[in-house]
Design an enzyme around this catalytic site. Sequence first.
Site, PDB file in Angstrom:
ATOM      1  N   ASP A 112      33.162 -11.832 -13.164  1.00 45.48           N
ATOM      2  CA  ASP A 112      32.753 -12.826 -12.112  1.00 45.48           C
ATOM      3  C   ASP A 112      31.619 -12.135 -11.172  1.00 45.48           C
ATOM      4  OD1 ASP A 112      32.057 -14.088  -9.404  1.00 45.48           O
ATOM      5  OD2 ASP A 112      34.182 -15.234 -10.025  1.00 45.48           O
ATOM      6  N   HIS A 113      30.332 -12.450 -11.710  1.00 47.25           N
ATOM      7  CA  HIS A 113      29.188 -11.368 -11.218  1.00 47.25           C
ATOM      8  C   HIS A 113      28.718 -11.683  -9.805  1.00 47.25           C
ATOM      9  CE1 HIS A 113      26.685 -15.175 -11.265  1.00 47.25           C
ATOM     10  NE2 HIS A 113      25.758 -14.705 -10.509  1.00 47.25           N
TER      11      HIS A 113
ATOM     12  N   HIS B  73      33.320 -18.077  -8.547  1.00 51.79           N
ATOM     13  CA  HIS B  73      32.541 -17.273  -7.490  1.00 51.79           C
ATOM     14  C   HIS B  73      32.896 -17.484  -6.176  1.00 51.79           C
ATOM     15  CE1 HIS B  73      30.084 -16.602 -11.140  1.00 51.79           C
ATOM     16  NE2 HIS B  73      29.304 -17.627 -11.027  1.00 51.79           N
TER      17      HIS B  73
END
Length: 505
Positions: free
Chosen positions: A181-182, A244
């Site tokens: 999950d950047h 996110h």
Amino acid sequence: MKNADNHIYVIFGASGDLTKRKLVPALYSLFVQNLLPERFAIMGVSRSQFSDNEFRSSMKSAIEEFKEIDNTIKIEEFVQKIYYTSIKFDDALTYQSLNQRLIKLREKENIGENTIFYLSTPPSLYGIIPEHLADIGLNNQDKGWKRLIIEKPFGYDLESATTLKTLLLKHWSEDQIFRIDHYLGKETVQNLLVTRFSNGIFEPLWNRNYVHHVEITSAESIGVEKRGGYYDTSGALRDMIQNHLLQVAAITAMESPSSLEPMAIRNEILKVFQSLRPIRAEDVKTNTIRGQYLESTIKKEKIIGYREEEGVNPNSISETYAAIKFYIDNWRWGGVPFYIRTGKRLPTRVTEVVIHFKATPHFLFAKGFNNSNNQLVIRIQPDEGILLKFGMKIPGTGFEVQTVNMDFHYSELAHQRIPSAYERLIYDSMKGDSTLFARSEEVIEAWKFLSPVIESWKNDKDIPLYGYPAGTWGPDKADDLIEDKELTWRYPCKNLSDDGIYCEL
Ligand code: BG6
């Protein structure tokens, strides 16, 4: 600090955009900073046919275009570590050829069996590739670790996510799987932990006694660009909130972990997911808002509407804007509303968490000053920083109060470069540190929580999909979500001179 063990980094989906824009430039940044292991190689894998040299040269151009650290001399040296194999993703035989290439590469570069498999492919392959790898023993850790990195989306809904979870856990253990999950790789998201738990002054106020509500915004000024096909099957809720923004909410709301051990942090995050109050089907209409951007003109330029975008169904009902109100049912947050909104084609690009503090119990200086104006704004991006808003006396006679800003910008730490999220996450995965990766239970809880919204948006024709002109802050109706009639969302762009956030459109 010791670098990661020697290993081969295998990227599936190597001819795709993510590899070019993010993965290879991030690996290059690590190389330039001497953060890669002494013996290391990258194996690009995808359907397209390339020789090693052809692939190297396309990666070289990608680095030149997207690099974050400049060191031209090192580019040539770096690309020599890159190799390429073409594969048919559903053909078991081609996995054998990949295995043969990996064996030869290990011998040639004198690298042991440690291997990372990064899946940057269409999500439909997330079940297939790991199964093929396991069939030929490439999940076996007897002679070296094997890790699987999986891009989002992890599933499309609760059912598909659960199926994928079961499929993966058949052959791989949870500690081999790193779900990207950047947002968790963003420096400012991690700084939320530090802001909260390294300062004695915030934590005592960080609860239902002092916080009125919490607002999380992730606005983008771009449209769906070339990703219309994907986006139309996803929509803003799945694309941004399921992963996110719920992660950001969890870090904002979590209890202090007992240590910085991955398990300790992840357990606290999971508890927040488990405490999300389910949104009942009958509440979806009042607790959520969805919208879709319409054609408009911005700075004399015509911007097309979502339904006119390439790859998008002209009758699409996918949302490009989503806002939800929800509660976290635990002792710290009981009764405090959390609001999340996200959208494409909004007036600016900004991601921020705003802690709105309660008003003072007695309005001593009522004139011209809204007593509930104490806000702590944690700017995740851009112009990363922290802003505290509070009341000050206007100099002169009487006691007139105005809101002023105490503002910290990361850019003031000019000597400190902020590494990209991928750089951080790739580095952590090489070291086997799973702290900043989503655990399967979190992902499943997030899908569970959003399921009623997904279902109602799909089936309940009474829930409107509002149109909003590109370049605006989404449907006006979204203001009605905020419980207190006196309050609205924060509109960073309208306060240009006030808090200095640049408005792109
Ligand atoms: C991705 C979404 O996960 O995050 C995109 O699929 C979105 O639609 C992007 O644009 C936003 O990331 P960032 O880092 O630019 O905020």
